[in-house]
Design a protein around this motif. Structure first.
Motif, PDB file in Angstrom:
ATOM      1  N   TYR A   1      28.999 -86.509  15.071  1.00 11.15           N
ATOM      2  CA  TYR A   1      27.677 -86.194  14.549  1.00 11.15           C
ATOM      3  C   TYR A   1      27.692 -86.168  13.025  1.00 11.15           C
ATOM      4  CZ  TYR A   1      27.328 -84.183  19.275  1.00 11.15           C
ATOM      5  OH  TYR A   1      27.359 -83.985  20.632  1.00 11.15           O
TER       6      TYR A   1
ATOM      7  N   ARG B   1      32.500 -83.294  19.074  1.00 16.50           N
ATOM      8  CA  ARG B   1      32.429 -82.507  20.290  1.00 16.50           C
ATOM      9  C   ARG B   1      33.584 -82.918  21.172  1.00 16.50           C
ATOM     10  NH1 ARG B   1      27.899 -82.784  24.978  1.00 16.50           N
ATOM     11  NH2 ARG B   1      29.466 -84.118  25.952  1.00 16.50           N
TER      12      ARG B   1
ATOM     13  N   ASN C   1      28.645 -77.514  25.053  1.00 17.15           N
ATOM     14  CA  ASN C   1      28.649 -78.623  24.097  1.00 17.15           C
ATOM     15  C   ASN C   1      28.994 -78.103  22.707  1.00 17.15           C
ATOM     16  OD1 ASN C   1      26.292 -77.216  24.229  1.00 17.15           O
ATOM     17  ND2 ASN C   1      24.943 -78.974  24.338  1.00 17.15           N
TER      18      ASN C   1
ATOM     19  N   TYR D   1      20.540 -73.292  28.165  1.00 13.76           N
ATOM     20  CA  TYR D   1      21.758 -73.407  28.954  1.00 13.76           C
ATOM     21  C   TYR D   1      22.918 -72.755  28.229  1.00 13.76           C
ATOM     22  CZ  TYR D   1      25.850 -75.589  31.037  1.00 13.76           C
ATOM     23  OH  TYR D   1      27.058 -75.805  31.624  1.00 13.76           O
ATOM     24  N   SER D   2      22.906 -72.855  26.908  1.00 11.71           N
ATOM     25  CA  SER D   2      24.022 -72.306  26.139  1.00 11.71           C
ATOM     26  C   SER D   2      23.557 -71.841  24.770  1.00 11.71           C
ATOM     27  CB  SER D   2      25.116 -73.373  25.965  1.00 11.71           C
ATOM     28  OG  SER D   2      24.631 -74.473  25.233  1.00 11.71           O
TER      29      SER D   2
ATOM     30  N   HIS E   1      25.446 -70.953  20.987  1.00 14.59           N
ATOM     31  CA  HIS E   1      26.684 -71.050  20.227  1.00 14.59           C
ATOM     32  C   HIS E   1      26.512 -70.272  18.930  1.00 14.59           C
ATOM     33  CE1 HIS E   1      27.780 -74.880  22.517  1.00 14.59           C
ATOM     34  NE2 HIS E   1      26.554 -74.609  22.873  1.00 14.59           N
TER      35      HIS E   1
ATOM     36  N   TYR F   1      28.125 -69.393  15.125  1.00 12.92           N
ATOM     37  CA  TYR F   1      29.006 -69.861  14.069  1.00 12.92           C
ATOM     38  C   TYR F   1      28.858 -68.955  12.857  1.00 12.92           C
ATOM     39  CZ  TYR F   1      29.569 -74.345  16.518  1.00 12.92           C
ATOM     40  OH  TYR F   1      29.867 -75.326  17.443  1.00 12.92           O
TER      41      TYR F   1
ATOM     42  N   ILE G   1      30.843 -69.222  22.419  1.00 12.01           N
ATOM     43  CA  ILE G   1      29.766 -69.853  23.182  1.00 12.01           C
ATOM     44  C   ILE G   1      29.414 -68.958  24.354  1.00 12.01           C
ATOM     45  CG2 ILE G   1      31.493 -71.212  24.443  1.00 12.01           C
ATOM     46  CD1 ILE G   1      29.384 -73.299  25.000  1.00 12.01           C
TER      47      ILE G   1
ATOM     48  N   LEU H   1      27.262 -69.106  27.949  1.00 13.15           N
ATOM     49  CA  LEU H   1      26.630 -70.014  28.886  1.00 13.15           C
ATOM     50  C   LEU H   1      25.648 -69.258  29.772  1.00 13.15           C
ATOM     51  CD1 LEU H   1      29.751 -72.109  29.906  1.00 13.15           C
ATOM     52  CD2 LEU H   1      27.998 -72.689  28.229  1.00 13.15           C
TER      53      LEU H   1
ATOM     54  N   GLY I   1      21.506 -74.890  23.191  1.00 10.10           N
ATOM     55  CA  GLY I   1      21.584 -76.112  23.964  1.00 10.10           C
ATOM     56  C   GLY I   1      20.798 -75.957  25.251  1.00 10.10           C
TER      57      GLY I   1
ATOM     58  N   GLY J   1      20.407 -77.568  28.980  1.00 10.46           N
ATOM     59  CA  GLY J   1      20.943 -78.466  29.985  1.00 10.46           C
ATOM     60  C   GLY J   1      22.112 -79.259  29.476  1.00 10.46           C
TER      61      GLY J   1
ATOM     62  N   ASN K   1      22.056 -81.551  27.302  1.00 13.50           N
ATOM     63  CA  ASN K   1      21.708 -82.150  26.022  1.00 13.50           C
ATOM     64  C   ASN K   1      22.930 -82.212  25.113  1.00 13.50           C
ATOM     65  OD1 ASN K   1      20.504 -82.736  23.472  1.00 13.50           O
ATOM     66  ND2 ASN K   1      18.598 -81.874  24.209  1.00 13.50           N
ATOM     67  N   ARG K   2      23.141 -83.372  24.509  1.00 12.23           N
ATOM     68  CA  ARG K   2      24.298 -83.543  23.646  1.00 12.23           C
ATOM     69  C   ARG K   2      24.061 -82.931  22.281  1.00 12.23           C
ATOM     70  NH1 ARG K   2      22.883 -88.739  25.343  1.00 12.23           N
ATOM     71  NH2 ARG K   2      24.057 -89.496  27.116  1.00 12.23           N
ATOM     72  N   LYS K   3      22.833 -82.511  21.988  1.00  7.81           N
ATOM     73  CA  LYS K   3      22.497 -82.056  20.653  1.00  7.81           C
ATOM     74  C   LYS K   3      22.127 -80.579  20.676  1.00  7.81           C
ATOM     75  CE  LYS K   3      19.430 -85.319  20.687  1.00  7.81           C
ATOM     76  NZ  LYS K   3      18.296 -86.199  20.318  1.00  7.81           N
ATOM     77  N   LEU K   4      22.705 -79.845  19.743  1.00  5.94           N
ATOM     78  CA  LEU K   4      22.326 -78.454  19.563  1.00  5.94           C
ATOM     79  C   LEU K   4      21.172 -78.366  18.572  1.00  5.94           C
ATOM     80  CD1 LEU K   4      25.830 -76.741  19.246  1.00  5.94           C
ATOM     81  CD2 LEU K   4      24.365 -76.903  21.267  1.00  5.94           C
TER      82      LEU K   4
ATOM     83  N   TRP L   1      19.523 -75.748  15.781  1.00  5.04           N
ATOM     84  CA  TRP L   1      20.072 -74.650  14.999  1.00  5.04           C
ATOM     85  C   TRP L   1      19.001 -73.717  14.452  1.00  5.04           C
ATOM     86  CZ3 TRP L   1      25.275 -74.286  14.955  1.00  5.04           C
ATOM     87  CH2 TRP L   1      25.976 -75.419  15.375  1.00  5.04           C
TER      88      TRP L   1
END
Lengths: 114, 110
Positions: free
Chosen positions: A33, A94, A101, B29-30, B32, B34, B47, B49, B91, B93, B95-98, B100
Motif C-alpha cells: 500500500y 499486509r 488485515n 469486522y476488525s 486496529h 496503532y 487488533i 476482531l 476493517g 469484512g 476488505n483489503r483496505k482499512l 483510519w
C-alpha cells in the motif's frame, strides 16, 4: 521489523518535476500500500497492490501512478509534482498469513514540493 | 466512512489512566490500534476482531463492542513512552483496505 525499506527518505523537488518513491520489501507479501499523511486528514490510501502488475486506486489517487513489476518493489510516481503533494508518504505491507488485515508501515518518505 | 476518535487530545501526568474511543457508523469486522511518535511511522499495537475480544499490550488494553460499533483503548498507569498519536483503523469484512480515524494526541508529562 516488517522488512520494508522506503527510498528516498527525504526529498525536495520543484513543481512540475516527476518524482518516484520506492518501497522495497524482503518478505514477498502480496499486498502493498501507499498512504499519504497530512495534518487534519490522517492516513489516506493512494494506491494499493495485490500482486505483480495488479494494482488498484485508493481514495486519493489523482496525480499519482504506481507500478509493481516485481513482488518486492512497489513504486509510487508523481508525474508532475504539485505543492499539494507535499506530504509524508508511507508504504505498508499486509502479511499473507495472520489475523485480520493488519498492516505494517515503512519508515516514511518526506516529500516537499517547492 | 471514517471512524471518529475521541478525545482529540489528552494530557496526562505519569501514572494516570486514559481511555481513547473509536466509533464507526458501519458494521465492523476488525479494529486496529496503532501508535505514532513524532517523525516516525505508525506502529501496530493490537487488533480486535468481531466477537468482543479484549486484548492487551504492556499496560495497554482494548475492547471491541460490535453492537455499538465501537472500540476503546485503555492506557493504565501511563508512562512517558506512551506519548504519541493513537490511530484506529477499521476493517469491514474481507476488505483489503482499512479506514483510519484522525488520531488522538496523547502527551504524558513527568
Amino acid at each position: 521489523d516488517a522488512g520494508i525499506t522506503q527510498s528516498p527518505r527525504h526529498k525536495v523537488t520543484e513543481t512540475g518535476t516527476p518524482v518516484t518513491l520506492r518501497c522495497h520489501q524482503t518478505e514477498n507479501h502480496r499486498y502493498m500500500y501507499w498512504y499519504r499523511q497530512d495534518p487534519g486528514h490522517g492516513l489516506r490510501l493512494i494506491h494499493y497492490s495485490y500482486g505483480v502488475k495488479d494494482t488498484d486506486k485508493g481514495e486519493v489517487s489523482d496525480g499519482y501512478s504506481v507500478s509493481r513489476s516485481k513482488t518486492e518493489d512497489f513504486l509510487l510516481t508523481l508525474e508532475s509534482a504539485t505543492s499539494s503533494q507535499t506530504s509524508v508518504y508511507f508504504c505498508a505491507i499486509r502479511p499473507d498469513r495472520g489475523s485480520g488485515n493488519t498492516i505494517y508501515f515503512g519508515e516514511g518518505s518526506w516529500l516537499t514540493v517547492v | 466512512q471514517q471512524p471518529v476518535q475521541s478525545p482529540q487530545a489528552v494530557i496526562l501526568r505519569e501514572g494516570e489512566d486514559a481511555v481513547i474511543n473509536c466509533s464507526s457508523s458501519k458494521a465492523l469486522y476488525s479494529v486496529h490500534w496503532y501508535r505514532q511518535k513524532h517523525g516516525e511511522a505508525p506502529v501496530f499495537l493490537m487488533i480486535l476482531l468481531k466477537g468482543g475480544e479484549q486484548k492487551g499490550h504492556e499496560k495497554i488494553s482494548a475492547s471491541f463492542n460490535e453492537k455499538k460499533q465501537q472500540s476503546s483503548l485503555y492506557l493504565t498507569a501511563s508512562q512517558l513512552s506512551y506519548s504519541g498519536t493513537y490511530f484506529c483503523g477499521t476493517g469491514a469484512g474481507n476488505n483489503r483496505k482499512l479506514i483510519w480515524g484522525l488520531g488522538t494526541s496523547l502527551a504524558v508529562n513527568p
